[in-house]
Scaffold this motif. Structure first.
Motif, PDB file in Angstrom:
ATOM      1  N   THR B 158       0.847  -1.198   0.000  1.00 29.03           N
ATOM      2  CA  THR B 158       0.000   0.000   0.000  1.00 29.03           C
ATOM      3  C   THR B 158       0.888   1.256   0.000  1.00 29.03           C
ATOM      4  O   THR B 158       1.946   1.240   0.631  1.00 29.03           O
ATOM      5  CB  THR B 158      -0.896   0.039   1.258  1.00 29.03           C
ATOM      6  OG1 THR B 158      -0.066  -0.168   2.412  1.00 29.03           O
ATOM      7  CG2 THR B 158      -1.976  -1.016   1.216  1.00 29.03           C
ATOM      8  N   PRO B 159       0.571   2.333  -0.709  1.00 28.39           N
ATOM      9  CA  PRO B 159      -0.689   2.577  -1.413  1.00 28.39           C
ATOM     10  C   PRO B 159      -0.723   2.054  -2.854  1.00 28.39           C
ATOM     11  O   PRO B 159      -1.718   2.235  -3.538  1.00 28.39           O
ATOM     12  CB  PRO B 159      -0.736   4.119  -1.440  1.00 28.39           C
ATOM     13  CG  PRO B 159       0.683   4.537  -1.519  1.00 28.39           C
ATOM     14  CD  PRO B 159       1.450   3.523  -0.730  1.00 28.39           C
ATOM     15  N   ASP B 160       0.347   1.378  -3.316  1.00 25.16           N
ATOM     16  CA  ASP B 160       0.392   0.962  -4.719  1.00 25.16           C
ATOM     17  C   ASP B 160      -0.053  -0.482  -4.950  1.00 25.16           C
ATOM     18  O   ASP B 160      -0.257  -0.890  -6.078  1.00 25.16           O
ATOM     19  CB  ASP B 160       1.831   1.113  -5.248  1.00 25.16           C
ATOM     20  CG  ASP B 160       2.327   2.543  -5.119  1.00 25.16           C
ATOM     21  OD1 ASP B 160       1.619   3.440  -5.586  1.00 25.16           O
ATOM     22  OD2 ASP B 160       3.398   2.746  -4.530  1.00 25.16           O
ATOM     23  N   ASN B 165       1.787  -2.012   4.021  1.00 24.59           N
ATOM     24  CA  ASN B 165       3.147  -1.506   3.889  1.00 24.59           C
ATOM     25  C   ASN B 165       3.984  -1.873   5.118  1.00 24.59           C
ATOM     26  O   ASN B 165       3.675  -1.445   6.225  1.00 24.59           O
ATOM     27  CB  ASN B 165       3.093   0.011   3.707  1.00 24.59           C
ATOM     28  CG  ASN B 165       4.395   0.557   3.187  1.00 24.59           C
ATOM     29  OD1 ASN B 165       5.450   0.273   3.760  1.00 24.59           O
ATOM     30  ND2 ASN B 165       4.321   1.300   2.102  1.00 24.59           N
TER      31      ASN B 165
END
Lengths: 214, 355
Positions: B158-160, B165
């Motif tokens: 996160t955020p991808d 994370n």
């Protein structure tokens, strides 16, 4: 009566072992013989400094740094009740730390925050992708002595200059020191944008923060 | 008056040093690498040779005749067509034109095709376009053309991406959860890289370049080594290159092992053995430039690390040379005086097989 150096070494080595129970045990033992300020400075902080060195040498890793920091915090907590009045809230300085807007790199900056905190600074970590104005607002709110700005990409490096420009606009530049870091940042870049210092790694960040704020 | 020679700091700034100072910087830089990597220092002859290269009067220098090595390129054609501060010079050109320019005008010995995002994960939805581009390029080119991208495991957090994370979890001292997240991400990374390369190999790619391996730490390296292992089994004759992101594998996880060797904290000479074991043909070692030190210090340090990797590696070593690595200053367009001196030193002292 136990030897002072041996007691402090035991505390420091417990921090380096990254084990909270060991740290608590060593602090309990040391507090019967030594003043709490000495245990914090020459035992807990000294151990944490060594953790930072071992991290940079590839002998300890990120989870260990976090576990050591957690153990050190628990050790300090145990000593807080015995600290003389005024010592409890005594900090080396207040630092606002963050990664500039548009940049989601977080880990290096978090390590810097952790080591600054362990060294005795009061740190406000704003996280990543932080809007320029938030650095200024937070610095005002907590009366910070230093702002640390991280950028990990050549495309976001400019954000460091923007924070400094906004500090000037707000008439705060003279009161707040600025440290920059991150892969594309350099000493030359720091000089170019008018930052007070550039730090190559987390240990250097702590050393330079001490130089600037003490 | 003592003669001074023009060198650079790691951030590119010009400096003037005497021969004595250059020699002392070389000794310090080499000692730093030897201390960290637990490897031998440069010998007195090697120190003299390095000083001689640094003090050569020409703006650019070259290797001695007969010592030429293969030169290949990463980052696909972005160096030419990139125009968003991503190391490119903004020349509008198709990827075919870019690849052919590298082959026919720049003298590249191999080349790679790469996507603008230059990471495996974003290639998944456009893999058909990549396959088509690969076919067209292969029909027009002679030199080996690989497909190149970064493992870039950060894109799976996160955020991808889908996994929490680890940086956020670590801050909350949720170490086990953070490690779990890294292990899941590594599995997905392996799966995606294998899938993408199956398609590209079917479209004529001569090989694959895993560029900036371990950028997200030890789990990133684990995922990449597993992908190499799987691809080697499925495509025994394919050329596989593994280039690193930094000199030491960052221990984000700290406990992951490959072939019973802990990945965190490995230096180039230790990484080479595992890359070879996984089945790669070529290893791309990296040594980072310290921007606060001189080019003499940085280059001596880099040559010491890379020489040890070359000696230990059972496969050829093609050293990474560019912005902020290989003793080259950290500048978007690195200066030719520094690039050519560093390259000559890597070939003639470290003994690299390619660049």
């Amino acid at each position: 009566m136990a030897d002072t150096e041996a007691l402090l070494n035991e505390v420091a080595n417990a921090v380096i072992s990254c084990k909270k129970d060991k740290v608590l045990e060593a602090v309990e033992k040391a507090k019967t013989e030594l003043p709490p300020e000495e245990i914090i400075e020459k035992g807990l902080s000294a151990g944490m400094n060594q953790v930072g060195v071992l991290f940079e040498r590839g002998k300890l890793f990120l989870p260990h740094v976090m576990m050591a920091a957690d153990a050190m915090t628990a050790g300090v907590k145990l000593l807080e009740a015995d600290l003389p009045a005024g010592e409890k809230s005594k900090k080396l300085g207040v630092v606002v730390n963050g990664t500039v807007e548009g940049d989601v790199h977080d880990i290096g900056k978090s390590i810097v925050s952790t080591l600054l905190q362990s060294a005795g600074f009061e740190v406000y970590d704003l996280g990543r992708d932080v809007p320029i104005r938030n650095f200024i607002e937070k610095a005002k709110e907590v009366n910070a002595g230093m702002i640390g700005i991280s950028a990990l990409m050549t495309t976001t490096l400019q954000g460091q200059r923007e924070v400094i420009d906004l500090l000037k606009e707000e008439g705060m530049r003279g009161k707040i020191k600025v440290m920059v870091g991150g892969a594309p940042a350099t000493q030359a870049w720091a000089e170019k944008i008018g930052a007070d210092c550039y730090a190559e790694n987390a240990s250097e960040a702590v050393a330079k923060a001490k130089e600037l704020l003490l | 008056m003592t003669t001074e020679y023009v060198l650079r700091m790691g951030d590119g700034k010009r400096i003037y040093l005497t021969k004595e100072k250059i020699l002392s910087e070389i000794e310090d830089g080499s000692a730093n690498a030897a201390d960290l990597g637990e490897i031998p220092d440069l010998s007195a002859d090697e120190i003299d040779k390095l000083a001689e290269i640094l003090m050569m009067p020409g703006k650019s220098v070259s290797v001695e005749q007969g010592m030429e090595v293969p030169v290949t390129h990463d980052i696909g054609t972005i160096r030419l067509d990139g125009d968003q501060g991503n190391s490119g010079v903004g020349i509008p050109s198709s990827r075919l034109v870019g690849c052919m320019t590298h082959e026919r005008a720049f003298g590249a010995d191999t080349m790679e095709l790469g996507h603008i995002d230059y990471s495996f994960k974003p290639v998944k939805p456009v893999v058909s376009n990549e396959c088509q581009a690969m076919e067209v390029c292969q029909q027009n080119m002679i030199i080996p053309l690989f497909y190149g991208a970064m493992p870039n495991m950060g894109l799976y957090y996160t955020p991808d991406g889908p996994f929490e994370n680890p940086g956020d979890l670590m801050k909350l001292f949720k170490i086990d959860k953070a490690r779990g997240s890294m292990e899941h991400a590594a599995e997905h990374l392996t799966r995606d890289m294998v899938w993408v390369m199956q398609k590209l190999f079917a479209s004529g790619a001569d090989g694959v370049n895993f560029d900036t391996t371990a950028a997200a730490g030890d789990a990133d390296m684990y995922g990449t080594l597993r992908a190499v292992e799987i691809l080697r089994t499925q495509f025994p004759d394919m050329y596989i290159e593994v280039g690193m992101a930094g000199e030491m594998v960052l221990g984000m996880h700290g406990e992951l092992e490959y072939d019973e060797v802990r990945l965190a904290g490995l230096w180039p000479h230790e990484q080479a053995l595992l890359v070879a074991k996984a089945g790669a043909n070529v290893f791309g070692p990296v040594c980072n430039t310290n921007t606060s030190k001189t080019s003499a210090w940085n280059l001596a340090r880099a040559v010491t690390f890379i020489r040890a990797a070359v000696e230990a590696s059972p496969i050829p070593c093609h050293v990474n040379m560019g912005m902020g690595v290989g003793g080259i200053p950290m500048l978007e367009t690195p200066p030719i005086d520094a690039v050519t001196r560093a390259s000559k030193a890597m070939v003639e002292i470290a003994g690299v097989d390619g660049i």
